[in-house]
Design a protein around this motif. Structure first.
Motif, mmCIF file in Angstrom:
data_model
loop_
_atom_site.group_PDB
_atom_site.id
_atom_site.type_symbol
_atom_site.label_atom_id
_atom_site.label_comp_id
_atom_site.label_asym_id
_atom_site.label_seq_id
_atom_site.Cartn_x
_atom_site.Cartn_y
_atom_site.Cartn_z
ATOM 1 N N HIS A 82 0.830 -1.204 0.000
ATOM 2 C CA HIS A 82 0.000 0.000 0.000
ATOM 3 C C HIS A 82 0.868 1.260 0.000
ATOM 4 O O HIS A 82 1.943 1.301 0.596
ATOM 5 C CB HIS A 82 -0.922 0.011 1.218
ATOM 6 C CG HIS A 82 -1.989 -1.032 1.142
ATOM 7 N ND1 HIS A 82 -3.214 -0.813 0.556
ATOM 8 C CD2 HIS A 82 -2.011 -2.324 1.555
ATOM 9 C CE1 HIS A 82 -3.941 -1.912 0.629
ATOM 10 N NE2 HIS A 82 -3.234 -2.840 1.234
ATOM 11 N N GLY A 91 -4.637 1.366 -8.497
ATOM 12 C CA GLY A 91 -5.797 1.225 -7.635
ATOM 13 C C GLY A 91 -5.780 -0.010 -6.759
ATOM 14 O O GLY A 91 -6.800 -0.703 -6.630
ATOM 15 N N ARG A 123 -9.329 -1.478 -7.418
ATOM 16 C CA ARG A 123 -10.315 -0.553 -6.855
ATOM 17 C C ARG A 123 -10.893 0.329 -7.956
ATOM 18 O O ARG A 123 -10.179 0.857 -8.800
ATOM 19 C CB ARG A 123 -9.629 0.293 -5.791
ATOM 20 C CG ARG A 123 -10.518 1.236 -5.030
ATOM 21 C CD ARG A 123 -9.769 1.880 -3.884
ATOM 22 N NE ARG A 123 -8.568 2.594 -4.319
ATOM 23 C CZ ARG A 123 -7.327 2.220 -4.045
ATOM 24 N NH1 ARG A 123 -7.087 1.125 -3.329
ATOM 25 N NH2 ARG A 123 -6.292 2.914 -4.487
ATOM 26 N N ARG A 126 -13.119 4.673 -4.003
ATOM 27 C CA ARG A 126 -12.856 4.547 -2.566
ATOM 28 C C ARG A 126 -13.809 5.459 -1.810
ATOM 29 O O ARG A 126 -13.885 6.662 -2.066
ATOM 30 C CB ARG A 126 -11.411 4.917 -2.259
ATOM 31 C CG ARG A 126 -11.096 4.994 -0.777
ATOM 32 C CD ARG A 126 -9.634 5.291 -0.543
ATOM 33 N NE ARG A 126 -8.817 4.078 -0.636
ATOM 34 C CZ ARG A 126 -7.501 4.098 -0.738
ATOM 35 N NH1 ARG A 126 -6.857 5.243 -0.803
ATOM 36 N NH2 ARG A 126 -6.829 2.966 -0.803
ATOM 37 N N SER A 128 -13.939 5.306 1.778
ATOM 38 C CA SER A 128 -13.205 5.645 2.986
ATOM 39 C C SER A 128 -11.912 4.833 2.961
ATOM 40 O O SER A 128 -11.670 4.063 2.038
ATOM 41 C CB SER A 128 -14.022 5.335 4.244
ATOM 42 O OG SER A 128 -14.115 3.932 4.445
ATOM 43 N N SER A 129 -11.096 4.989 3.995
ATOM 44 C CA SER A 129 -9.845 4.234 4.038
ATOM 45 C C SER A 129 -10.073 2.737 4.191
ATOM 46 O O SER A 129 -9.168 1.937 3.951
ATOM 47 C CB SER A 129 -8.971 4.743 5.187
ATOM 48 O OG SER A 129 -9.639 4.567 6.437
ATOM 49 N N HIS A 130 -11.309 2.328 4.585
ATOM 50 C CA HIS A 130 -11.590 0.914 4.816
ATOM 51 C C HIS A 130 -12.705 0.359 3.928
ATOM 52 O O HIS A 130 -13.032 -0.826 4.034
ATOM 53 C CB HIS A 130 -11.966 0.677 6.287
ATOM 54 C CG HIS A 130 -10.812 0.736 7.223
ATOM 55 N ND1 HIS A 130 -10.124 1.899 7.483
ATOM 56 C CD2 HIS A 130 -10.206 -0.241 7.949
ATOM 57 C CE1 HIS A 130 -9.147 1.639 8.348
ATOM 58 N NE2 HIS A 130 -9.176 0.359 8.638
ATOM 59 N N SER A 132 -14.315 0.245 -0.189
ATOM 60 C CA SER A 132 -14.130 0.610 -1.596
ATOM 61 C C SER A 132 -15.012 -0.266 -2.480
ATOM 62 O O SER A 132 -15.482 -1.339 -2.071
ATOM 63 C CB SER A 132 -12.667 0.458 -2.009
ATOM 64 O OG SER A 132 -12.250 -0.892 -1.906
ATOM 65 N N ASN A 134 -14.821 -2.406 -5.869
ATOM 66 C CA ASN A 134 -13.777 -3.054 -6.652
ATOM 67 C C ASN A 134 -14.373 -3.833 -7.817
ATOM 68 O O ASN A 134 -15.575 -4.129 -7.844
ATOM 69 C CB ASN A 134 -12.968 -4.030 -5.785
ATOM 70 C CG ASN A 134 -12.117 -3.335 -4.751
ATOM 71 O OD1 ASN A 134 -12.351 -2.184 -4.404
ATOM 72 N ND2 ASN A 134 -11.133 -4.032 -4.230
#
Length: 410
Positions: A82, A91, A123, A126, A128-130, A132, A134
């Motif tokens: 990451h 992505g 991805r 997105r 949020s950070s948690h 997505s 896909n």
């Protein structure tokens, strides 16, 4: 300095503060870390079978509607670390190999096939950070079908061979629960057919819902946090590259009667050979467009059947000269470029041909798998007039004037 050049970026300042974890992530992002995240996934797919043939609508020995199916999948994949350049450009791309087991509730006449396949996903958006949205594609071979048989399985004109291609597309939500665990849920579309290499070839199509869990073996917790400082991505060198592909395959087809009264299945398989010469303008890291010159020699083209009498099953197949089985066409092409794999589509028409089977529009779907930086395996499928299956395109290609940045492999 050399480390920064690997990723093709320069930095104006270090991230504020002296947090060693933050600094470590920052440095890894700049140099394009060689490490990857290893992943194991398990999924279940309940599905709906599209009633595209009378066999599926109940014209079978049990007079049973075949409407549903189920599959279980076990998958290994690897993902780039990451916040590295390659992760940001593509992505969060991941790729790997999967094993699937299918059941359609009709084992005696369809079988319970299994599939081995390659897959890749990334991805799309997105939230949020948690969380997505896909996508993922699957491509491989399925085994263990009960195919059409004149004596034992006559009604099954959906599946014509014991081994068939398997193609799938998924769109799903990915929820990162913890550094180790992801949960996935979404829809999946699947297609099974033999690519017209054997008769019959109606194919089987399904749509379903997938639920899965992913175990990330070596994902670090701090890599899930957004960087305080995001280095700019290296500028892409726009350029024109040239793909040269040679391909071949075999096909079965229905041969039209000379008087146009119908068609009969040929007992023979016919060879197909061809080439593509495709200049492609590379717009960026993920897209190419271009025009392709497409040549083909189709040994089945413009063959006609003669019926000697209304009561005889004996037939002659009149084969034309080779000049009436060759064509040259031009097609517009677009390709979606990812690490290791490139998916392409095209639409074109033959401009030099002898008419008949070689007249009209054709469409292509291709998958190019990298062998080296400038060579690849080519797998494609050719359709005619958006509906009639033509032939597989199994071949090898080389890429000339390739100026794609090298750090994709780092």
């Amino acid at each position: 300095m050399a480390a920064f050049l690997l990723c093709g970026v320069t930095f104006a300042r270090m991230p504020e503060g002296d947090d060693p974890d933050s600094l470590s992530v920052y440095v890894k992002s700049m140099i394009g870390s060689h490490g990857v995240i290893h992943r194991i996934a398990a999924e279940t797919h309940p599905s709906y079978v599209f009633p595209t043939h009378t066999f599926l609508k109940g014209q079978n020995p049990y007079r049973k509607l075949i409407r549903g199916g189920h599959s279980a999948h076990l998958k290994y994949s690897f993902q780039f670390q990451h916040n590295t350049c390659i992760d940001r450009i593509y992505g969060g791309a991941y790729q790997g190999v999967g094993l699937a087991f299918f059941s359609f509730g009709e084992k005696k006449y369809l079988g319970d096939p299994m599939a081995i396949y390659l897959f890749q996903g990334a991805r799309m958006a997105r939230f949020s950070s948690h969380l997505s949205l896909n996508y993922e594609w699957n491509f491989g071979l399925s085994f263990g079908w009960k195919p059409f048989d004149y004596e034992k399985n006559y009604d099954n004109r959906v599946i014509g061979s014991k081994v068939n291609a398997y193609m799938g597309t998924d769109f799903y939500l990915n929820w990162i629960v913890s550094p180790d665990i992801d949960l996935n849920a979404g829809i999946t579309l699947n297609h099974f057919s033999n690519g017209n290499t054997k008769f019959p070839n109606a194919g089987l199509n399904t749509m379903g819902f997938k639920v899965g869990v992913v175990y990330n073996i070596n994902r670090q917790e701090n890599t899930l946090k957004p960087l305080a400082f995001q280095p700019s991505l290296p500028e892409f060198p726009k350029h024109i590259s040239y793909d040269v592909v040679l391909f071949g395959s075999w096909r079965r087809k229905g041969i039209m009667y000379e008087n146009g009264s119908g068609a009969v299945a040929s007992p023979d398989a016919y060879t197909v050979f061809g080439f593509n010469f495709t200049p492609m303008y590379n717009l960026g890291y993920r897209f190419r467009v271009g025009v392709s010159a497409d040549g083909v020699y189709d040994r089945s083209a413009n063959i006609v059947a003669q019926d000697h009498s209304s009561t005889s099953s004996y037939r002659d197949f009149r084969v034309p000269p080779a000049s009436k089985q060759m064509a040259l066409g031009f097609s517009g092409r677009a390709e979606y470029v990812m690490p290791y794999f490139t998916v392409g589509v095209g639409i074109g028409a033959n401009v030099l041909h002898a008419g008949g089977d070689l007249k009209g529009l054709y469409q292509v779907l291709t998958l190019k798998t990298e062998i080296t930086r400038n060579t690849f395996i080519h797998i494609g499928y050719n359709l005619q007039n958006f509906e009639d299956p033509n032939y597989l395109m199994l071949g090898f290609g080389i890429r000339l004037n390739n100026k794609y940045p090298n750090f994709r492999r780092r």
